[in-house]
Scaffold this motif. Sequence first.
Motif, PDB file in Angstrom:
ATOM      1  N   ALA A   1      41.201  45.816  40.853  1.00  0.00           N
ATOM      2  CA  ALA A   1      42.552  46.281  41.217  1.00  0.00           C
ATOM      3  C   ALA A   1      43.264  45.262  42.094  1.00  0.00           C
ATOM      4  N   ARG A   2      42.554  44.699  43.069  1.00  0.00           N
ATOM      5  CA  ARG A   2      43.187  43.707  43.943  1.00  0.00           C
ATOM      6  C   ARG A   2      43.506  42.434  43.171  1.00  0.00           C
ATOM      7  N   GLY A   3      42.622  42.077  42.236  1.00  0.00           N
ATOM      8  CA  GLY A   3      42.922  40.922  41.387  1.00  0.00           C
ATOM      9  C   GLY A   3      44.121  41.174  40.498  1.00  0.00           C
ATOM     10  N   ASN A   4      44.246  42.419  40.014  1.00  0.00           N
ATOM     11  CA  ASN A   4      45.402  42.760  39.190  1.00  0.00           C
ATOM     12  C   ASN A   4      46.700  42.720  39.997  1.00  0.00           C
ATOM     13  N   VAL A   5      46.599  43.160  41.258  1.00  0.00           N
ATOM     14  CA  VAL A   5      47.782  43.082  42.132  1.00  0.00           C
ATOM     15  C   VAL A   5      48.210  41.628  42.309  1.00  0.00           C
ATOM     16  N   ALA A   6      47.228  40.766  42.553  1.00  0.00           N
ATOM     17  CA  ALA A   6      47.542  39.343  42.732  1.00  0.00           C
ATOM     18  C   ALA A   6      48.154  38.757  41.463  1.00  0.00           C
ATOM     19  N   ALA A   7      47.592  39.117  40.295  1.00  0.00           N
ATOM     20  CA  ALA A   7      48.135  38.594  39.046  1.00  0.00           C
ATOM     21  C   ALA A   7      49.543  39.119  38.787  1.00  0.00           C
ATOM     22  N   ALA A   8      49.749  40.419  39.064  1.00  0.00           N
ATOM     23  CA  ALA A   8      51.081  40.998  38.856  1.00  0.00           C
ATOM     24  C   ALA A   8      52.104  40.380  39.799  1.00  0.00           C
ATOM     25  N   GLU A   9      51.700  40.124  41.036  1.00  0.00           N
ATOM     26  CA  GLU A   9      52.620  39.494  41.990  1.00  0.00           C
ATOM     27  C   GLU A   9      52.933  38.052  41.581  1.00  0.00           C
ATOM     28  N   ARG A  10      51.957  37.377  41.005  1.00  0.00           N
ATOM     29  CA  ARG A  10      52.187  36.014  40.540  1.00  0.00           C
ATOM     30  C   ARG A  10      53.231  36.006  39.415  1.00  0.00           C
ATOM     31  N   ILE A  11      53.089  36.970  38.484  1.00  0.00           N
ATOM     32  CA  ILE A  11      54.080  37.077  37.409  1.00  0.00           C
ATOM     33  C   ILE A  11      55.440  37.476  37.978  1.00  0.00           C
ATOM     34  N   LEU A  12      55.407  38.378  39.007  1.00  0.00           N
ATOM     35  CA  LEU A  12      56.669  38.811  39.620  1.00  0.00           C
ATOM     36  C   LEU A  12      57.408  37.635  40.229  1.00  0.00           C
ATOM     37  N   THR A  13      56.690  36.707  40.826  1.00  0.00           N
ATOM     38  CA  THR A  13      57.330  35.517  41.403  1.00  0.00           C
ATOM     39  C   THR A  13      58.021  34.701  40.325  1.00  0.00           C
ATOM     40  N   LEU A  14      57.379  34.536  39.166  1.00  0.00           N
ATOM     41  CA  LEU A  14      57.991  33.791  38.067  1.00  0.00           C
ATOM     42  C   LEU A  14      59.223  34.510  37.529  1.00  0.00           C
TER      43      LEU A  14
ATOM     44  N   LEU B   1      31.440  46.603  23.278  1.00  0.00           N
ATOM     45  CA  LEU B   1      32.756  46.562  22.633  1.00  0.00           C
ATOM     46  C   LEU B   1      33.883  46.429  23.649  1.00  0.00           C
ATOM     47  N   GLN B   2      33.734  47.111  24.794  1.00  0.00           N
ATOM     48  CA  GLN B   2      34.769  47.032  25.818  1.00  0.00           C
ATOM     49  C   GLN B   2      34.811  45.645  26.442  1.00  0.00           C
ATOM     50  N   SER B   3      33.672  44.989  26.525  1.00  0.00           N
ATOM     51  CA  SER B   3      33.660  43.606  27.021  1.00  0.00           C
ATOM     52  C   SER B   3      34.454  42.697  26.097  1.00  0.00           C
ATOM     53  N   GLU B   4      34.354  42.945  24.805  1.00  0.00           N
ATOM     54  CA  GLU B   4      35.144  42.163  23.854  1.00  0.00           C
ATOM     55  C   GLU B   4      36.631  42.453  24.024  1.00  0.00           C
ATOM     56  N   VAL B   5      36.968  43.703  24.306  1.00  0.00           N
ATOM     57  CA  VAL B   5      38.373  44.048  24.549  1.00  0.00           C
ATOM     58  C   VAL B   5      38.895  43.302  25.766  1.00  0.00           C
ATOM     59  N   VAL B   6      38.098  43.246  26.828  1.00  0.00           N
ATOM     60  CA  VAL B   6      38.526  42.553  28.049  1.00  0.00           C
ATOM     61  C   VAL B   6      38.723  41.065  27.774  1.00  0.00           C
ATOM     62  N   SER B   7      37.783  40.484  27.046  1.00  0.00           N
ATOM     63  CA  SER B   7      37.904  39.047  26.740  1.00  0.00           C
ATOM     64  C   SER B   7      39.180  38.757  25.947  1.00  0.00           C
TER      65      SER B   7
ATOM     66  N   THR C   1      44.107  47.660  32.349  1.00  0.00           N
ATOM     67  CA  THR C   1      43.450  48.891  31.890  1.00  0.00           C
ATOM     68  C   THR C   1      42.076  48.589  31.299  1.00  0.00           C
ATOM     69  N   ALA C   2      41.964  47.519  30.529  1.00  0.00           N
ATOM     70  CA  ALA C   2      40.693  47.170  29.886  1.00  0.00           C
ATOM     71  C   ALA C   2      39.627  46.836  30.924  1.00  0.00           C
ATOM     72  N   GLU C   3      39.989  46.084  31.963  1.00  0.00           N
ATOM     73  CA  GLU C   3      39.008  45.726  32.986  1.00  0.00           C
ATOM     74  C   GLU C   3      38.524  46.956  33.753  1.00  0.00           C
TER      75      GLU C   3
END
Length: 485
Positions: A207-220, A414-420, A452-454
Amino acid sequence: MRDGVASASVCVLARRKPSFRWRGIGASIAVALGLSGCILGSENPAVDLEVPASYRGGNRSPDAALPGLDWWRGFRSAELTSLIEAAQSANLDIAVAVAQIVQADAQAGIAGAPLLPTVTGVGNTERIRLATTSGSSGSSTRSQVNVGLTASYMIDFWGKNRATLFAAQEDAIAARYNRDVVTLSTTVSVANTYFQILTANDRLRIARGNVAAAERILTLVRQQFNAGTVSQLDLSQQETLVATQKAAVPPLELAAAQSNVTLALLLARASANFTVIGGGMAKVSVPRVTPGLPSELLRRRPDVLQAESQLAASNFSVESARAAFFPQIQLTGDAGFQSKALASLFGPGAWYYTLAAGLTQPIFDGWLLQSQLDQARGAQSQALQAYRQSVLSSFADVEKALVALTQTTRQERLQSEVVSSARRAFEVAEAQLRGGTANLISVLQSQQTLFTAEDNLAQVRLSRFLAATSLFQALGGGWTRDPPL
């Protein structure tokens, strides 16, 4: 054998004497049992059970990897091992079960007491002043000293007291199996709670990694919004996604804290002074385990053995209630020394004894004995159905755990493949966004799909570990090379 199913008829009788000894009374009771009569004709019910030849979800080598006594070490976590060992020595539910064993042993001692004679020592001295006869003067006094033994014994000709003793001994055996049930349940609860803590840590990290990724996209997106290449709607959607990811963090922190409190309680520790090092699920692994044969399970699961002992106890209770209809023979005796002077108390002429035998036969008691017999038979029928239920439930538990472990293992792969795949799509979308060629809707969708996948992968991994502990619990914990008798 029919349709792949073996039909087993199990008769739970006065099937055995306990393997443990009753302190201080074992030899005496053995002598008393020899002097007593036999238990009346059996009314023990036959238990018709279908025992499958194999598990539908098992493999071709059911004995290839049977669970060991220390099965939790197979998860390869030193912290988990130390937590389980601490719980097995400190858990309060286990302590209660141990105390119940002490009570059951004492009750068996109480039940065995009527099989032995009771002997009471008596001693008294009297000094009596007697009035003189009319017309004479003065008075006379006399002394009397008495020392002796009083004994009584009920001949257990019909086996009433002996059946009561055997019922209490079976209850004591059941108390020991109950302790094993509680210990196994506690062990599984510690493992499950520990895995929930690790999963909460993983989901927090995600979740914290997703926040960081979302904030990075938000900056762009803001940079492009300031440049006038994206709309306010695009910016607002990304801001919403960032807020959504931030809002997912507190519930996960709450779950981790609550699991930590639960684990502290299992170890009889104050939660304020208890902390788990934790980490993530990557530090543990699911051990390989095979279920053995269904027929072996009946000798391995402590709850099934507990139900069997309770059924045997109810059988003995019925025998005791039936024997109460027959006559009872009571022997009593007194022996000792009686004298007017202490100095001559133990002389030859001072010795005395009395012997008596009595017989009592119930004639009319307002149907008390019949009602007690009906009650015992009702309890026997209840114990019989409970035993049958526990056996069938044990097979069902193993089947469900095997299916759950197989399917969650497949789902995790199978879910690991979805995440990848989702991660690759997000990386491509982010690179295109930086190059100014990305469709913001595609970027937003790729983010949501990855996040969601992660999170789903972390939950599926937890389900796989919970299925593994459920299988160990369904199998009755660790198996020794030789099953318990």
